[in-house]
Design an enzyme around this catalytic site. Structure first.
Site, PDB file in Angstrom:
ATOM      1  N   ASN A 101       0.878  -1.172   0.000  1.00  0.00           N
ATOM      2  CA  ASN A 101       0.000   0.000   0.000  1.00  0.00           C
ATOM      3  C   ASN A 101       0.915   1.220   0.000  1.00  0.00           C
ATOM      4  O   ASN A 101       1.795   1.316   0.854  1.00  0.00           O
ATOM      5  CB  ASN A 101      -0.879  -0.019   1.259  1.00  0.00           C
ATOM      6  N   GLU A 482     -20.338  20.881   3.891  1.00  0.00           N
ATOM      7  CA  GLU A 482     -20.289  19.447   4.197  1.00  0.00           C
ATOM      8  C   GLU A 482     -21.547  18.735   3.672  1.00  0.00           C
ATOM      9  O   GLU A 482     -21.456  17.613   3.173  1.00  0.00           O
ATOM     10  CB  GLU A 482     -20.123  19.254   5.713  1.00  0.00           C
TER      11      GLU A 482
END
Ligand code: M6R
Length: 609
Positions: A101, A482
């Protein structure tokens, strides 16, 4: 950006790894793969593009008995998301297997050099180069070979390497990307995060930058890249495996939206006294620093950035210090002027966001005092900070953040009050007013969820809209941003978030009967101004959806739809206002048949630039 899990021990590795991958899919899900060393020492590898179910189907009825293995769920950076580029990757001999990763930045030079030396690389990935580097370095000791190979590598990585001939050993390595070791007596694990292994053990070692972990069934030995032995503490994780499950809800996002009252209560524990005093004990050592700083720079990305906007507003209002927030990717290359009297506050749920970590590290190098706000114990950001405030919100699995936004806001507000108090800038009455509101907030969030019972039906009615415009003023502006981000992320409908006063300076031209206006119209000092902006939208035929404060009887005259939230302190109003907006996004996405927990093109934790 990918999920890794490894197992060594007496049990069947295959099912343990697949179950672990399921818990990590939120980190990336464009392909998945598994490699197992069976009882005869033969290597079994299967990799499939698409979600984990494709891999599961491919290995059903043919998973070999094996007690050693690694698995990976991918979010592509180098190379298209197909079977070939899926991890794990092998060297030329098939002896060495790697899952990774991160990004190997010098992979092109490494690949060219390896190919010039006769190595045959099959995939387009940066990771495969690692397997071949380990192959070159291997002389009977996998740990030594991994250390030598990593000496050639530039970039960020968490990786797990196994050798077909070393049948109970895994080597893990971490540099700027998370990796944890799980210990459970006769068996051990390596994983990108604890969610993958919590069903098996609560004893974990958080690897630190540059650590190499030599993992055997009965334990782990950790060394530096140059082979010096290192001591790392074993932590006991108090998250139950159930906390990482859906808990009766259809999706993680729904579960996490509904557990916000509890997350808020947990997050505020120890930060508000019964009498209403607000304090963060973990910041005690910073009191002198808080007295001497002359400005505050906040850094964050995405949802955390919007939470940080609330924090910056509260800091500036209550401390009088110039306070502003910059997105990490801008801060990194166009940093604001800082000095040793600039307090830097890094806000990141995962604690692993590359765009947030890099500018924070830079600021630390300039001598700035650093406070980190994160949900993740042991994460990279914690090592960059002088003090850390944990959100204490529990694991958030859905890609779209919900409970971490509300706990970021309350944690930032607590930080702002703590700094204001240290500077003698907050009167006792103001502190007690805030403390009372914080103490009441979990209950108010629960009431907000009840008041939003009609939001699913409302979302059904609006799910066919062309686009949405979200507006707010003052503390409600970050909530509008948001709300728009949530809707975009999971419903794939275009949504804009605007400071309401800006509507008339351009975006009002988008409004019509197909583009509803969502107004965060909770009670505030600028309520009347916001209402004028709502009227401007209504005059352009836009349908108006308002989030308003309970008891606001006038709002019905301005809005087609209203969702009420309980009254609260103005600085905390985004915590309640965002809840119906999260639900609206969630149910709109469901109405459109989307995968809400894993929206397309996204990953939970963005550990690359
Ligand atoms: O882990 P972080 O808080 O640093 O993540 C930052 C953003 O990637 C994140 O907030 C993202 O915007 C959310 N998943 C949005 O719901």
């Amino acid at each position: 950006m990918c999920g890794i899990v490894g197992y060594t021990g007496p049990r069947e590795a295959g099912p343990i790894l697949i179950e672990g991958l399921g818990r990590l899919e939120y980190r990336g899900y464009d392909s998945a793969g598994i490699a197992l060393v069976d009882e005869e020492g033969a290597l079994f590898v299967e990799k499939k593009a698409g979600k984990l179910v494709n891999l599961q189907a491919a290995i059903a009825d043919r998973t070999p008995h094996a007690s050693l293995g690694v698995a990976h769920t991918r979010w592509a950076t180098h190379g298209r998301p197909n079977d070939l580029n899926a991890h794990p990757h092998q060297d030329c001999t098939g002896e060495i297997t790697v899952v990774h990763n991160g990004i190997i930045e010098n992979f092109r030079e490494l690949r060219d050099e390896l190919e010039a030396r006769g190595h045959a690389l099959r995939s387009e990935t940066d990771t495969e180069a690692l397997a071949h580097l380990v192959e070159d370095a291997y002389q009977g000791d996998l740990s030594a070979a991994v250390r030598e190979a990593l000496g050639r590598v530039e970039g960020a990585y968490a990786l797990v390497v196994m050798h077909r001939g070393e049948r109970s050993r895994l080597i893990g390595a971490r540099h700027n990307v998370p990796l944890v070791v799980g210990l459970n007596g006769e068996e051990s694990f390596l994983a990108s995060d604890v969610a993958a292994i919590l069903a098996h053990t609560d004893k974990v070692v958080f690897l630190q930058e540059g650590d190499i972990a030599d993992v055997r069934p009965t334990g782990v030995t950790i060394t530096s890249l140059t082979g010096e032995p290192l001591d790392r503490p074993v932590s006991t994780i108090d998250w139950t495996p159930e906390a990482a499950e859906k808990g009766g809800h259809a999706t993680f996002m729904e579960k996490e939206i509904h557990e916000q009252p509890e997350a808020l209560a947990q997050s505020l524990a120890g930060r508000v006294s019964p009498a209403g005093g607000v304090a963060a004990p973990e910041l005690d050592e910073m009191a002198d620093t808080f007295r001497r700083v002359t400005r505050v720079e906040l850094v964050a990305c995405g949802t955390a950035y919007y939470a940080a906007m609330v924090g910056a507003a509260a800091l500036q209002e209550w401390t009088g210090l110039p306070s502003r927030v910059t997105v990490g990717s801008e801060f990194r290359y166009s940093p604001p002027p800082v000095d040793t009297n600039t307090l830097v506050v890094a806000v990141t749920q995962s604690g692993e966001t590359a765009d947030t970590i890099a500018p924070t590290r830079w600021a630390r190098e300039q001598g700035c005092p650093i406070v980190a706000i994160t949900n993740t114990v042991g994460s990279a950001i914690t090592r960059e900070a002088d003090a850390v405030m944990f959100l204490q919100a529990g694991p958030e699995i859905a890609v779209a953040a919900s409970k971490t936004f509300v706990t970021q806001v309350t944690t930032l507000v607590t930080l702002a009050a703590t700094i204001a108090k240290a500077r003698g800038a907050m009167a006792e009455a103001a502190e007690l007013e805030l403390g009372a509101a914080l103490r009441h907030l979990p209950e108010a969030a629960a009431r907000t969820l009840e008041l939003a019972a009609h939001v699913p039906a409302m979302a059904q009615r609006y799910a066919g809209s062309r686009g949405f415009m979200f507006i707010g003023r003052g503390y409600s502006f970050p909530a509008a941003l948001e709300g728009a981000l949530k809707l975009k992320e999971v419903s794939y409908i275009h949504a804009e978030g605007y400071a309401a006063g800006e509507l008339k300076h351009g975006p009002i031209s988008l409004l019509d009967a197909e583009c509803p206006l969502v107004a965060v119209a909770t009670r505030s000092r600028v309520y009347d101004k916001l209402m004028s902006n709502v009227m401007e939208g209504r005059a352009r035929d836009a349908r108006v959806i308002a989030v308003a404060t309970e008891g606001d009887e006038a709002i019905g005259r301005f809005a087609d739809e209203v969702v009420f939230v309980p009254p609260t302190h103005e600085a905390l109003s985004p915590v309640l206002a965002v809840i119906p907006l999260q639900l609206f996004a969630y149910h709109t996405a469901l109405a459109r048949g989307n995968d809400v927990d894993q929206p397309r093109n996204l990953a939970k934790s963005v550990t690359v630039e």
